[in-house]
Design a protein around this motif. Sequence first.
Motif, PDB file in Angstrom:
ATOM      1  N   GLN A  87       0.814  -1.214   0.000  1.00  0.00           N
ATOM      2  CA  GLN A  87       0.000   0.000   0.000  1.00  0.00           C
ATOM      3  C   GLN A  87       0.847   1.264   0.000  1.00  0.00           C
ATOM      4  O   GLN A  87       0.435   2.290  -0.536  1.00  0.00           O
ATOM      5  N   ILE A  88       2.043   1.215   0.589  1.00  0.00           N
ATOM      6  CA  ILE A  88       2.887   2.410   0.637  1.00  0.00           C
ATOM      7  C   ILE A  88       3.952   2.401  -0.450  1.00  0.00           C
ATOM      8  O   ILE A  88       4.858   3.233  -0.444  1.00  0.00           O
ATOM      9  N   ALA A  89       3.843   1.486  -1.403  1.00  0.00           N
ATOM     10  CA  ALA A  89       4.843   1.398  -2.478  1.00  0.00           C
ATOM     11  C   ALA A  89       4.852   2.641  -3.358  1.00  0.00           C
ATOM     12  O   ALA A  89       5.831   2.899  -4.057  1.00  0.00           O
ATOM     13  N   THR A  90       3.783   3.435  -3.325  1.00  0.00           N
ATOM     14  CA  THR A  90       3.730   4.636  -4.171  1.00  0.00           C
ATOM     15  C   THR A  90       4.734   5.693  -3.746  1.00  0.00           C
ATOM     16  O   THR A  90       5.009   6.616  -4.498  1.00  0.00           O
ATOM     17  N   THR A  91       5.294   5.576  -2.538  1.00  0.00           N
ATOM     18  CA  THR A  91       6.248   6.574  -2.068  1.00  0.00           C
ATOM     19  C   THR A  91       7.693   6.182  -2.344  1.00  0.00           C
ATOM     20  O   THR A  91       8.607   6.907  -1.958  1.00  0.00           O
ATOM     21  N   THR A  92       7.922   5.056  -3.012  1.00  0.00           N
ATOM     22  CA  THR A  92       9.297   4.586  -3.213  1.00  0.00           C
ATOM     23  C   THR A  92       9.995   5.289  -4.356  1.00  0.00           C
ATOM     24  O   THR A  92      11.219   5.287  -4.422  1.00  0.00           O
ATOM     25  N   ALA A 103      -0.381  -6.594  -7.322  1.00  0.00           N
ATOM     26  CA  ALA A 103       0.100  -7.585  -6.359  1.00  0.00           C
ATOM     27  C   ALA A 103      -0.749  -7.576  -5.092  1.00  0.00           C
ATOM     28  O   ALA A 103      -1.075  -8.637  -4.537  1.00  0.00           O
ATOM     29  N   LEU A 104      -1.126  -6.373  -4.636  1.00  0.00           N
ATOM     30  CA  LEU A 104      -1.965  -6.278  -3.443  1.00  0.00           C
ATOM     31  C   LEU A 104      -3.314  -6.926  -3.686  1.00  0.00           C
ATOM     32  O   LEU A 104      -3.851  -7.631  -2.811  1.00  0.00           O
ATOM     33  N   ASN A 105      -3.884  -6.715  -4.864  1.00  0.00           N
ATOM     34  CA  ASN A 105      -5.166  -7.343  -5.197  1.00  0.00           C
ATOM     35  C   ASN A 105      -5.049  -8.863  -5.207  1.00  0.00           C
ATOM     36  O   ASN A 105      -5.932  -9.582  -4.728  1.00  0.00           O
ATOM     37  N   THR A 106      -3.921  -9.376  -5.728  1.00  0.00           N
ATOM     38  CA  THR A 106      -3.696 -10.824  -5.755  1.00  0.00           C
ATOM     39  C   THR A 106      -3.583 -11.375  -4.349  1.00  0.00           C
ATOM     40  O   THR A 106      -4.170 -12.424  -4.023  1.00  0.00           O
TER      41      THR A 106
END
Length: 340
Positions: A87-92, A103-106
């Motif tokens: 969920q916080i991968a958008t800040t990388t 991947a989170l949905n899976t």
Amino acid sequence: MQKTSARLLSLLSLLQARRDWPGALLADRLDVSPRTVRRDVDRLRELGYPIVATKGPDGGYRLDAGTQLPPLLFDDDQAVALAVALQIATTTGAGIEEAAARALNTVRQVMPARLRRRIETLQVTAVERPVARPHPQVDSSVLMTLGDAVHAREVLRFDYTRASPAGTGDGDSAEAPPRRVQPHHLVTWGGRWYLVAWDLDRDDWRTFRADRISPRTPTGPRFTPRELPGGNVAAFVTSRFQGSEGSGGSDGWPCRGEVILDLPAAVVLRHTREGIVEELGPDRCRLVLGSWSWPGLAATLGRFDADIEVVGPTELKDAFAHLARRYANAATDGLTQEAQ
């Protein structure tokens, strides 16, 4: 004895927990015979898990890497940690937002209902600090190339686009020769990716922004890693971004001063993350703080809106005097304009 399906899951969980397992120890942990362990290993292999038998007096098994990703088994805490991380991968800044969402949905789809409910109640909104310009995204293939070179300890060649002069929008990588470096670490700082490397042409340590790197192939010869100034990458990078080119010690700020504030230590602690605060009384404390420059340090200390006694050094006292004159001039100009 557990049913076969439950026993297979237990065996898989054990194999994922450590690299090598003696067969006798696996049998003991599962409370079955070594023969049953061998049969269960064969069943897992049929399901696509690449399990390698190890030889020796304590011959056993190892879960190896395969050509395809078989189903993975996570315990509850691992599953929650994975969902939060995605969920916080958008800040990388690594350009993996869409892949992380898929991947989170899976992961959610294959979670047990009890875990899915925990994840759905933990909705994380990743918000980055406001910046003058958005952080540039880095191509994930570039990150993989840099990471491979760091891991293989191979000399890396790349084109590097420097920051454009203000208002021009033009970099300088078109005519510049490629950089040749010994890559040591790939790090993140303030939402950006950087490569820490020894520059072979400049004979010095450098940090390069990954979004400005265009790797060239092939890579060069292998090298023996050098020791970073300061002993570790965290100290080195912190000192460089604090403006210090020295050893990269625990406090790399180029300007460091000490004052006494007429404020409780608890109040000062709430508003400083990197300073050292010492309580001197109920409404008095000592503060040691660093900054980029002496005027910058004086301005930072002025925000506490309290009487200040400068312990040292002299440069900090001079900076306060300099700012006092500047602020007084600003106040006088404002009053003059109002009178007009």
